[in-house]
Design a protein around this motif. Structure first.
Motif, mmCIF file in Angstrom:
data_model
loop_
_atom_site.group_PDB
_atom_site.id
_atom_site.type_symbol
_atom_site.label_atom_id
_atom_site.label_comp_id
_atom_site.label_asym_id
_atom_site.label_seq_id
_atom_site.Cartn_x
_atom_site.Cartn_y
_atom_site.Cartn_z
ATOM 1 N N LEU A 152 27.415 61.073 39.244
ATOM 2 C CA LEU A 152 28.089 59.841 38.839
ATOM 3 C C LEU A 152 28.253 58.865 39.996
ATOM 4 O O LEU A 152 28.316 57.655 39.780
ATOM 5 C CB LEU A 152 29.463 60.175 38.240
ATOM 6 C CG LEU A 152 29.446 61.008 36.950
ATOM 7 C CD1 LEU A 152 30.879 61.273 36.487
ATOM 8 C CD2 LEU A 152 28.652 60.304 35.865
ATOM 9 N N HIS A 153 28.327 59.403 41.216
ATOM 10 C CA HIS A 153 28.501 58.508 42.368
ATOM 11 C C HIS A 153 27.296 57.597 42.562
ATOM 12 O O HIS A 153 27.391 56.563 43.221
ATOM 13 C CB HIS A 153 28.746 59.334 43.636
ATOM 14 C CG HIS A 153 27.605 60.231 44.008
ATOM 15 N ND1 HIS A 153 27.404 61.460 43.394
ATOM 16 C CD2 HIS A 153 26.598 60.085 44.912
ATOM 17 C CE1 HIS A 153 26.331 62.035 43.920
ATOM 18 N NE2 HIS A 153 25.816 61.211 44.847
ATOM 19 N N MET A 154 26.163 57.986 41.972
ATOM 20 C CA MET A 154 24.966 57.155 42.090
ATOM 21 C C MET A 154 24.833 56.175 40.922
ATOM 22 O O MET A 154 23.939 55.321 40.918
ATOM 23 C CB MET A 154 23.713 58.053 42.149
ATOM 24 C CG MET A 154 23.692 58.995 43.341
ATOM 25 S SD MET A 154 22.305 60.165 43.243
ATOM 26 C CE MET A 154 20.914 59.038 43.229
ATOM 27 N N HIS A 155 25.723 56.298 39.937
ATOM 28 C CA HIS A 155 25.607 55.484 38.726
ATOM 29 C C HIS A 155 26.954 54.843 38.360
ATOM 30 O O HIS A 155 27.275 54.695 37.176
ATOM 31 C CB HIS A 155 25.105 56.337 37.556
ATOM 32 C CG HIS A 155 23.808 57.025 37.824
ATOM 33 N ND1 HIS A 155 22.594 56.386 37.757
ATOM 34 C CD2 HIS A 155 23.547 58.311 38.202
ATOM 35 C CE1 HIS A 155 21.632 57.240 38.052
ATOM 36 N NE2 HIS A 155 22.174 58.418 38.328
ATOM 37 N N GLU A 156 27.705 54.470 39.387
ATOM 38 C CA GLU A 156 29.033 53.917 39.130
ATOM 39 C C GLU A 156 28.949 52.632 38.300
ATOM 40 O O GLU A 156 29.735 52.426 37.358
ATOM 41 C CB GLU A 156 29.769 53.640 40.442
ATOM 42 C CG GLU A 156 31.219 53.205 40.225
ATOM 43 C CD GLU A 156 31.967 53.002 41.537
ATOM 44 O OE1 GLU A 156 33.194 52.825 41.483
ATOM 45 O OE2 GLU A 156 31.313 53.010 42.601
ATOM 46 N N ASP A 157 28.015 51.763 38.601
ATOM 47 C CA ASP A 157 27.885 50.511 37.861
ATOM 48 C C ASP A 157 27.495 50.762 36.407
ATOM 49 O O ASP A 157 28.022 50.108 35.487
ATOM 50 C CB ASP A 157 26.840 49.601 38.529
ATOM 51 C CG ASP A 157 27.326 49.050 39.860
ATOM 52 O OD1 ASP A 157 28.561 49.037 40.069
ATOM 53 O OD2 ASP A 157 26.478 48.642 40.687
ATOM 54 N N GLU A 158 26.550 51.708 36.189
ATOM 55 C CA GLU A 158 26.153 52.024 34.820
ATOM 56 C C GLU A 158 27.321 52.568 34.009
ATOM 57 O O GLU A 158 27.515 52.203 32.839
ATOM 58 C CB GLU A 158 25.006 53.035 34.816
ATOM 59 C CG GLU A 158 23.686 52.487 35.305
ATOM 60 C CD GLU A 158 23.542 52.600 36.816
ATOM 61 O OE1 GLU A 158 24.572 52.766 37.499
ATOM 62 O OE2 GLU A 158 22.392 52.514 37.307
ATOM 63 N N VAL A 159 28.130 53.433 34.661
ATOM 64 C CA VAL A 159 29.310 53.988 33.983
ATOM 65 C C VAL A 159 30.279 52.870 33.601
ATOM 66 O O VAL A 159 30.785 52.809 32.474
ATOM 67 C CB VAL A 159 30.011 55.032 34.883
ATOM 68 C CG1 VAL A 159 31.369 55.425 34.278
ATOM 69 C CG2 VAL A 159 29.135 56.259 35.045
ATOM 70 N N LYS A 160 30.515 51.968 34.544
ATOM 71 C CA LYS A 160 31.437 50.866 34.281
ATOM 72 C C LYS A 160 30.945 49.991 33.133
ATOM 73 O O LYS A 160 31.716 49.603 32.246
ATOM 74 C CB LYS A 160 31.629 50.025 35.541
ATOM 75 C CG LYS A 160 32.639 48.891 35.386
ATOM 76 C CD LYS A 160 32.876 48.192 36.705
ATOM 77 C CE LYS A 160 33.851 47.030 36.545
ATOM 78 N NZ LYS A 160 35.144 47.472 35.997
ATOM 79 N N ASN A 161 29.667 49.700 33.103
ATOM 80 C CA ASN A 161 29.098 48.871 32.039
ATOM 81 C C ASN A 161 29.203 49.554 30.680
ATOM 82 O O ASN A 161 29.513 48.911 29.668
ATOM 83 C CB ASN A 161 27.631 48.548 32.347
ATOM 84 C CG ASN A 161 27.480 47.606 33.527
ATOM 85 O OD1 ASN A 161 28.401 46.850 33.840
ATOM 86 N ND2 ASN A 161 26.334 47.661 34.186
ATOM 87 N N ILE A 162 28.936 50.864 30.670
ATOM 88 C CA ILE A 162 29.022 51.608 29.408
ATOM 89 C C ILE A 162 30.453 51.640 28.895
ATOM 90 O O ILE A 162 30.715 51.459 27.698
ATOM 91 C CB ILE A 162 28.475 53.044 29.596
ATOM 92 C CG1 ILE A 162 26.958 53.001 29.806
ATOM 93 C CG2 ILE A 162 28.824 53.927 28.406
ATOM 94 C CD1 ILE A 162 26.348 54.335 30.197
ATOM 95 N N VAL A 163 31.418 51.850 29.804
ATOM 96 C CA VAL A 163 32.828 51.892 29.388
ATOM 97 C C VAL A 163 33.286 50.506 28.922
ATOM 98 O O VAL A 163 33.994 50.386 27.914
ATOM 99 C CB VAL A 163 33.714 52.407 30.546
ATOM 100 C CG1 VAL A 163 35.195 52.301 30.170
ATOM 101 C CG2 VAL A 163 33.364 53.857 30.861
ATOM 102 N N ASP A 164 32.885 49.459 29.635
ATOM 103 C CA ASP A 164 33.233 48.102 29.204
ATOM 104 C C ASP A 164 32.690 47.822 27.805
ATOM 105 O O ASP A 164 33.375 47.245 26.950
ATOM 106 C CB ASP A 164 32.673 47.064 30.180
ATOM 107 C CG ASP A 164 33.450 47.023 31.480
ATOM 108 O OD1 ASP A 164 34.583 47.552 31.509
ATOM 109 O OD2 ASP A 164 32.933 46.465 32.471
ATOM 110 N N LYS A 165 31.463 48.249 27.580
ATOM 111 C CA LYS A 165 30.853 48.074 26.262
ATOM 112 C C LYS A 165 31.631 48.847 25.197
ATOM 113 O O LYS A 165 31.871 48.340 24.089
ATOM 114 C CB LYS A 165 29.398 48.547 26.306
ATOM 115 C CG LYS A 165 28.661 48.397 24.988
ATOM 116 C CD LYS A 165 27.222 48.883 25.126
ATOM 117 C CE LYS A 165 26.487 48.722 23.802
ATOM 118 N NZ LYS A 165 25.088 49.225 23.898
ATOM 119 N N ALA A 166 32.051 50.067 25.549
ATOM 120 C CA ALA A 166 32.814 50.882 24.599
ATOM 121 C C ALA A 166 34.139 50.221 24.246
ATOM 122 O O ALA A 166 34.570 50.239 23.083
ATOM 123 C CB ALA A 166 33.063 52.274 25.192
#
Length: 511
Positions: A152-166
């Motif tokens: 997850l430390h390599m995909h922090e931005d992707e995680v944030k975008n997915i959560v924002d979308k959710a």
């Protein structure tokens, strides 16, 4: 580097550092220093490894991110406090990066604990991290180690975008659920047509406002960049509410036109004789309209009733037929207006109302009388208004000619009162201005006394059979004539007293 190999990697790097920095035979003092530094480095490595091993077994939904974050920041502080000579060692570098990666991963875990996430969002996360097809939703066996394996430390931005979308999608989901709840109980109201007893459909202001607000909400959703998942559902709602709006609007146009024309084409024998073809057309309209009403009354649920297949086209057909009837009626009314020019100043709706009440002359006359009587208050001060006169239809139509004369007499009284009110306050110029003004005030007081006599009468002024009114009216006119003569003399005196052309015309009325 995956979480499974994290601790073993730290251990291996520590031993490698020990081997690479083992003291040689040259400098024992330097060797002892390096051994102390290895001990200082090994302690935090062991502690970090122990904590991570413990955290890895925690079910991810129960992860206390806040406390773990505090612990990791403490680790990071301790690592930075180590001797600067260690910072070139691979063990130090790996320890430092491990702590930083854990901190970053914990931020991502905190984001992923948001209740807005659904199964589809986990699928998007797996695609973003390229880590298989594991199911992270409602799985009690899923631990923090499973999440950390996603790097997850390599995909922090992707995680944030997915959560924002959710989160955005959850707000959309909430709106859609509210629509379901609101419209599941929304029903038409039913009134009764006063002449025929036919049921008429009615809506509340609240329902119309809700319909407009919900359509705006759906339009806003359609412009969102997060609409993809709900596109089909939102489009369906847009279609249902749009159809409901169109049907309701057209329905009330049809119902309103039917209500105006029903008493004309069905209730008026004269119209049926004059316009037989259109009367037959309206008879069929009447049958079709009542059938539609009965269907909606049987199923008053707004969305179910308005979204029935073919309903809008049936209403359009009815409206087209009603328009033909209205057009023919307008042509029929044209000679009526030519014969009675006052109808040119009456709107089509009012004229239709007059015709539709052709068999109810009392209603037509009463409405007209009440309209004109209401305007009297704009001319007469509140404290000087006579008592309200009641309307009795038997008085009006027992002897129509006498009743019209009585109305003309009452109108004459009101017109005279309107004129006399203008002299309530008056000023004259000249040396005798105050005296003349007092004389006018006396005239006004006498008129007011004669006028208010009608408010204390014991008879009905609108009853043509009441002879007392005729006597009171005669006495009133006699008094008015006398007062007018006195006013004429007062004005003549005022003009004679004028000292100059300017004063001659200086009569200022304050009404």
């Amino acid at each position: 580097m995956t979480n499974d190999n994290l601790c073993s990697h730290l251990d291996t790097e520590s031993h490698t550092a020990a081997e690479s920095t083992a003291p040689g035979p040259l400098h024992m003092k330097s060797c002892r220093k390096e051994l102390r530094m290895l001990k200082q480095l090994w302690d935090p490595i062991s502690l970090v490894r122990a904590c991570i091993n413990h955290w890895n077994t925690t079910p991810w939904r129960e992860v206390d991110v806040e406390n773990m974050d505090i612990e990791c920041k403490k680790f990071a502080k301790d690592v930075r406090a180590l001797d600067k000579e260690m910072r070139v060692w691979d063990a130090y570098v790996n320890l430092d990066s491990t702590v930083k990666n854990i901190l970053t991963s914990l931020r991502a875990v905190a984001e992923l604990q948001n209740p807005s996430l659904r199964e589809r969002h986990w699928g998007q996360l797996l695609v973003a991290t390229k880590k298989g097809t594991a199911n992270f939703v409602d799985n009690p066996e899923t631990t923090l180690a499973d999440l950390l394996d996603l790097n997850l430390h390599m995909h922090e931005d992707e995680v944030k975008n997915i959560v924002d979308k959710a989160v955005k999608e959850m707000s959309m989901e909430k709106i859609i659920n509210e629509l379901d709840l609101t419209w599941s109980t929304m029903e038409f109201l039913v009134d009764t047509h006063p002449r025929t007893g036919v049921d008429l459909i009615r809506t509340s202001e609240e329902m119309i406002e809700t319909l407009e607000e919900n359509q705006v909400q759906l339009q806003n959703l359609m412009t969102s960049k997060y609409i993809e998942h709900f596109l089909e559902e939102v489009s369906a709602w847009q279609n249902k509410l749009s159809v409901a709006d169109q049907v309701i609007t057209l329905w009330f146009e049809v119902q309103r036109t039917w209500s105006h024309l029903e008493s004309i084409f069905i209730g008026s024998d004269d119209i049926r004789r004059q316009l037989p073809e259109d009367s037959a057309r309206f008879d069929q309209i009447d049958i079709d309209f009542k059938e539609l009403v009965s269907e909606i009354v049987a199923n008053p649920h707004v969305l179910n009733a308005t979204n029935r297949e073919g309903l809008y086209h049936r209403l359009e057909a009815l409206q087209a037929e009603l328009t033909l009837c209205e057009k023919t009626l307008a042509e029929y009314l044209k000679p009526k207006r030519l014969a009675f020019p006052r109808f040119y100043f009456v709107s089509t709706a009012d004229l239709l109302d007059i015709l539709s009440n052709g068999n109810q002359p009392v209603k037509v006359t009463k409405d007209s009388f009440e309209e004109h009587r209401s305007k009297v208050d704009t001319y007469i001060p509140e404290g000087e208004r006579p008592r309200r006169w009641e309307f009795h239809p038997t008085h009006a139509f027992a002897r129509m000619d006498q009743f019209l004369v009585r109305l003309a007499n009452i109108k004459e009284i009101l017109d005279i009162a309107k004129e006399f009110l203008k002299i309530k306050k008056v000023e004259f110029g000249g040396p005798k201005g105050k005296v003349l003004g007092a004389s006018v005030s006396a005239v006004y007081s006498e008129f007011n006394e004669a006028y208010t006599a009608f408010s204390i009468r014991t008879y009905d002024c609108l009853d043509p059979a009441e002879a007392d009114f005729d006597e009171s009216h005669r006495q009133f006119k006699k008094k008015v004539t006398e007062l007018e003569q006195r006013l004429s003399l007062i004005v003549n005196h005022a003009l004679q007293e004028s000292q100059s052309p300017e004063a001659y015309f200086k009569l200022i009325f304050k009404g």
